[in-house]
Design a protein around this motif. Structure first.
Motif, PDB file in Angstrom:
ATOM      1  N   PRO A  93      22.301   8.154  -9.669  1.00  0.00           N
ATOM      2  CA  PRO A  93      22.025   9.171 -10.686  1.00  0.00           C
ATOM      3  C   PRO A  93      20.764   8.845 -11.486  1.00  0.00           C
ATOM      4  CG  PRO A  93      23.754   7.710 -11.437  1.00  0.00           C
ATOM      5  CD  PRO A  93      23.395   7.247 -10.053  1.00  0.00           C
ATOM      6  N   GLY A  94      20.371   9.808 -12.329  1.00  0.00           N
ATOM      7  CA  GLY A  94      19.239   9.601 -13.229  1.00  0.00           C
ATOM      8  C   GLY A  94      17.921   9.970 -12.568  1.00  0.00           C
ATOM      9  N   GLY A  95      16.833   9.717 -13.298  1.00  0.00           N
ATOM     10  CA  GLY A  95      15.506  10.015 -12.780  1.00  0.00           C
ATOM     11  C   GLY A  95      14.818  11.089 -13.603  1.00  0.00           C
TER      12      GLY A  95
ATOM     13  N   LYS B 215       0.837  -1.208   0.000  1.00  0.00           N
ATOM     14  CA  LYS B 215       0.000   0.000   0.000  1.00  0.00           C
ATOM     15  C   LYS B 215       0.872   1.259   0.000  1.00  0.00           C
ATOM     16  CE  LYS B 215      -4.094  -1.954   2.232  1.00  0.00           C
ATOM     17  NZ  LYS B 215      -4.915  -1.975   3.462  1.00  0.00           N
ATOM     18  N   TRP B 216       1.899   1.234   0.828  1.00  0.00           N
ATOM     19  CA  TRP B 216       2.802   2.383   0.883  1.00  0.00           C
ATOM     20  C   TRP B 216       3.467   2.608  -0.477  1.00  0.00           C
ATOM     21  CZ3 TRP B 216       3.569   6.529   3.573  1.00  0.00           C
ATOM     22  CH2 TRP B 216       4.797   7.203   3.517  1.00  0.00           C
ATOM     23  N   ALA B 217       3.872   1.527  -1.123  1.00  0.00           N
ATOM     24  CA  ALA B 217       4.487   1.646  -2.446  1.00  0.00           C
ATOM     25  C   ALA B 217       3.506   2.248  -3.455  1.00  0.00           C
ATOM     26  CB  ALA B 217       4.976   0.273  -2.922  1.00  0.00           C
ATOM     27  N   ALA B 218       2.227   1.844  -3.353  1.00  0.00           N
ATOM     28  CA  ALA B 218       1.227   2.403  -4.268  1.00  0.00           C
ATOM     29  C   ALA B 218       1.022   3.894  -4.001  1.00  0.00           C
ATOM     30  CB  ALA B 218      -0.101   1.651  -4.119  1.00  0.00           C
ATOM     31  N   LEU B 219       1.111   4.261  -2.733  1.00  0.00           N
ATOM     32  CA  LEU B 219       0.936   5.675  -2.368  1.00  0.00           C
ATOM     33  C   LEU B 219       2.084   6.533  -2.879  1.00  0.00           C
ATOM     34  CD1 LEU B 219      -0.794   7.663  -0.584  1.00  0.00           C
ATOM     35  CD2 LEU B 219       0.795   7.154   1.273  1.00  0.00           C
ATOM     36  N   MET B 220       3.302   5.991  -2.821  1.00  0.00           N
ATOM     37  CA  MET B 220       4.494   6.796  -3.073  1.00  0.00           C
ATOM     38  C   MET B 220       5.158   6.512  -4.419  1.00  0.00           C
ATOM     39  SD  MET B 220       4.366   8.647  -0.429  1.00  0.00           S
ATOM     40  CE  MET B 220       5.930   9.548  -0.615  1.00  0.00           C
ATOM     41  N   SER B 221       4.517   5.738  -5.275  1.00  0.00           N
ATOM     42  CA  SER B 221       5.179   5.328  -6.519  1.00  0.00           C
ATOM     43  C   SER B 221       5.600   6.520  -7.362  1.00  0.00           C
ATOM     44  CB  SER B 221       4.247   4.423  -7.335  1.00  0.00           C
ATOM     45  OG  SER B 221       3.148   5.169  -7.817  1.00  0.00           O
ATOM     46  N   TRP B 222       4.880   7.627  -7.230  1.00  0.00           N
ATOM     47  CA  TRP B 222       5.179   8.815  -8.037  1.00  0.00           C
ATOM     48  C   TRP B 222       6.546   9.423  -7.706  1.00  0.00           C
ATOM     49  CZ3 TRP B 222       5.931  13.295  -5.235  1.00  0.00           C
ATOM     50  CH2 TRP B 222       5.556  13.230  -3.894  1.00  0.00           C
ATOM     51  N   VAL B 223       7.094   9.146  -6.512  1.00  0.00           N
ATOM     52  CA  VAL B 223       8.288   9.882  -6.074  1.00  0.00           C
ATOM     53  C   VAL B 223       9.601   9.166  -6.365  1.00  0.00           C
ATOM     54  CG1 VAL B 223       8.613   9.073  -3.681  1.00  0.00           C
ATOM     55  CG2 VAL B 223       9.020  11.478  -4.243  1.00  0.00           C
ATOM     56  N   PHE B 224       9.553   7.840  -6.424  1.00  0.00           N
ATOM     57  CA  PHE B 224      10.815   7.095  -6.373  1.00  0.00           C
ATOM     58  C   PHE B 224      11.706   7.325  -7.585  1.00  0.00           C
ATOM     59  CE2 PHE B 224       7.956   4.328  -3.739  1.00  0.00           C
ATOM     60  CZ  PHE B 224       8.505   4.701  -2.536  1.00  0.00           C
ATOM     61  N   ASP B 225      11.115   7.680  -8.704  1.00  0.00           N
ATOM     62  CA  ASP B 225      11.952   7.882  -9.887  1.00  0.00           C
ATOM     63  C   ASP B 225      12.222   9.359 -10.180  1.00  0.00           C
ATOM     64  OD1 ASP B 225      13.523   6.663 -11.849  1.00  0.00           O
ATOM     65  OD2 ASP B 225      12.021   7.128 -13.390  1.00  0.00           O
ATOM     66  N   GLN B 226      11.939  10.231  -9.232  1.00  0.00           N
ATOM     67  CA  GLN B 226      12.203  11.647  -9.468  1.00  0.00           C
ATOM     68  C   GLN B 226      13.663  11.974  -9.153  1.00  0.00           C
ATOM     69  OE1 GLN B 226       9.936  13.625 -10.919  1.00  0.00           O
ATOM     70  NE2 GLN B 226       8.534  11.867 -10.966  1.00  0.00           N
ATOM     71  N   GLU B 227      14.279  12.705 -10.022  1.00  0.00           N
ATOM     72  CA  GLU B 227      15.718  12.954  -9.938  1.00  0.00           C
ATOM     73  C   GLU B 227      16.114  13.628  -8.630  1.00  0.00           C
ATOM     74  OE1 GLU B 227      17.302  16.165 -10.237  1.00  0.00           O
ATOM     75  OE2 GLU B 227      19.363  15.422 -10.419  1.00  0.00           O
ATOM     76  N   PHE B 228      15.331  14.637  -8.201  1.00  0.00           N
ATOM     77  CA  PHE B 228      15.696  15.355  -6.981  1.00  0.00           C
ATOM     78  C   PHE B 228      15.602  14.443  -5.760  1.00  0.00           C
ATOM     79  CE2 PHE B 228      14.990  18.122  -3.343  1.00  0.00           C
ATOM     80  CZ  PHE B 228      16.010  19.039  -3.501  1.00  0.00           C
ATOM     81  N   PHE B 229      14.563  13.629  -5.726  1.00  0.00           N
ATOM     82  CA  PHE B 229      14.400  12.677  -4.626  1.00  0.00           C
ATOM     83  C   PHE B 229      15.555  11.679  -4.598  1.00  0.00           C
ATOM     84  CE2 PHE B 229      12.795   8.579  -3.071  1.00  0.00           C
ATOM     85  CZ  PHE B 229      12.231   8.929  -1.858  1.00  0.00           C
ATOM     86  N   ARG B 230      15.931  11.171  -5.755  1.00  0.00           N
ATOM     87  CA  ARG B 230      17.013  10.188  -5.831  1.00  0.00           C
ATOM     88  C   ARG B 230      18.337  10.799  -5.380  1.00  0.00           C
ATOM     89  NH1 ARG B 230      16.303   5.662  -8.444  1.00  0.00           N
ATOM     90  NH2 ARG B 230      18.474   5.613  -9.118  1.00  0.00           N
ATOM     91  N   THR B 231      18.573  12.029  -5.810  1.00  0.00           N
ATOM     92  CA  THR B 231      19.818  12.695  -5.420  1.00  0.00           C
ATOM     93  C   THR B 231      19.834  12.959  -3.919  1.00  0.00           C
ATOM     94  OG1 THR B 231      19.906  13.760  -7.587  1.00  0.00           O
ATOM     95  CG2 THR B 231      21.257  14.729  -5.830  1.00  0.00           C
ATOM     96  N   ASN B 232      18.712  13.459  -3.407  1.00  0.00           N
ATOM     97  CA  ASN B 232      18.628  13.840  -1.999  1.00  0.00           C
ATOM     98  C   ASN B 232      18.828  12.642  -1.075  1.00  0.00           C
ATOM     99  OD1 ASN B 232      18.335  16.185  -0.449  1.00  0.00           O
ATOM    100  ND2 ASN B 232      16.216  15.706   0.055  1.00  0.00           N
ATOM    101  N   LEU B 233      18.298  11.507  -1.484  1.00  0.00           N
ATOM    102  CA  LEU B 233      18.466  10.301  -0.666  1.00  0.00           C
ATOM    103  C   LEU B 233      19.637   9.437  -1.124  1.00  0.00           C
ATOM    104  CD1 LEU B 233      15.621  11.173   0.329  1.00  0.00           C
ATOM    105  CD2 LEU B 233      15.237   8.740   0.775  1.00  0.00           C
TER     106      LEU B 233
END
Lengths: 212, 212
Positions: B59-61, B37-55
């Motif tokens: 690279p990429g996104g 359920k959490w993955a379904a809620l947050m699926s929009w964020v995991f491939d965003q470049e800024f989120f990936r860099t911040n955490l």
């Protein structure tokens, strides 16, 4: 085959009706401020040309994408299903020409002869549960779609049966704090939907969710 | 002056966390299916470049409007406020460089010395209630904005104080059926918001509501 859909406006906190908006207080919109809340929830609709025409409120009105959406939704309906409480509220407040113009299946526990209204609306009172009602609605819908009109408990029953194909949700930017929530008593299945289209306006966000 | 805002993802039925997603079951995402359920809620964020860099996920996104939104939200924050339970969950799961990079005011009932983390995050433990915490956050935010990070009960306290200027809501097309709702225990004031902007994507709808 007919699709089964829900079409409902919600406050940002998920209420389809504010507290106080009941049969007992229908004539007192100041009771718990339900009238002002309802107006905030529905402000997007009152100036739409199709809505005004359909309710005979007079000429004029907006004719943009929201108006097209209302017309499309209205025209796709071949049959409606509603609960007894929603029917009883409407029985008092609808005009003689009830605003459905389709067969309407009312889930109830008391047998009653069909009630034919001018303008194409006939209410059928069914005592055999939501699945039987849906089967009858499918037969009479002539390939058009079936709207689960409400109330919340009836929509929840159909969601829990897993038969709702689409949710047309209008989300209005107001917090009610209390009232009747749409999404409660749902089973754990966590159904996912696809966002089919969004119409965003200053007054509300209109989203069509299609079951995946 | 600093704005006070909430930035949160909600399921279509209004939950910010699914049932089972608690400290006790943090390590078992199969418990009540909370991980899915959490993955379904947050699926929009995991491939965003800024989120990936911040955490530091690599690279990429994506670099479109959702990525810009995340960056803008992150960069506007001068101070965070959170509840004790949210802090305790994060205390176990955040990396040593906690992902805030601002002062964080934790509403609690036990005095504790400030906890300085590498990367600019310092947790301050306040026992004098939400209004005092907000005043301190305003002093330290340097004109930037103040995010009420959570949990639900803390956000509700600030909504009931009438001090929340903006709600950044991400609505994901999944029904949780149970869990922790954001909008509960609100007073009757029925605050109205203006829809400032909508970013609609297939994965979620991102709306900025500004208090009227």
């Amino acid at each position: 085959m007919s699709k089964v859909f829900v079409n409902i406006a919600l406050s940002l906190d998920g209420y389809m009706a504010p507290e106080g908006m009941t049969l007992e207080h229908w004539d007192n919109p100041e009771y718990k401020d339900w009238g002002a809340k309802w107006a905030a929830l529905m402000s997007w609709v009152f100036d739409q040309e199709f809505f005004r025409t359909n309710l005979k409120l007079g000429p004029g009105g907006e004719t943009g994408p929201v108006n097209d959406m209302i017309r499309h939704t209205t025209e796709r309906i071949g049959a409606n299903i509603m609960g007894k409480r929603m029917f009883e509220g409407g029985e008092r407040s609808w005009p003689e020409e009830a605003p459905f113009h389709t067969p309407v299946y009312v889930l109830t526990h008391e047998k009653r002869e069909p009630w034919v209204r001018p303008g194409g609306t006939t209410f059928h009172f069914l005592i055999d549960g939501p699945e039987t009602a849906l089967a009858q609605a499918r037969q009479s819908a002539g390939g058009k779609d079936i709207r689960i009109a409400g109330g919340a408990d009836v929509i929840q029953q159909y969601l829990n049966l897993g038969v709702v194909d689409e949710l047309e949700i209008t989300l209005a930017p107001v917090l009610f704090g209390s009232g009747r929530r749409l999404f409660e008593n749902l089973r754990e299945a966590a159904p996912r939907f696809r966002i089919d289209r969004v119409i965003d306006t200053p007054a509300a966000t209109h989203t069509l969710y299609v079951r995946e």
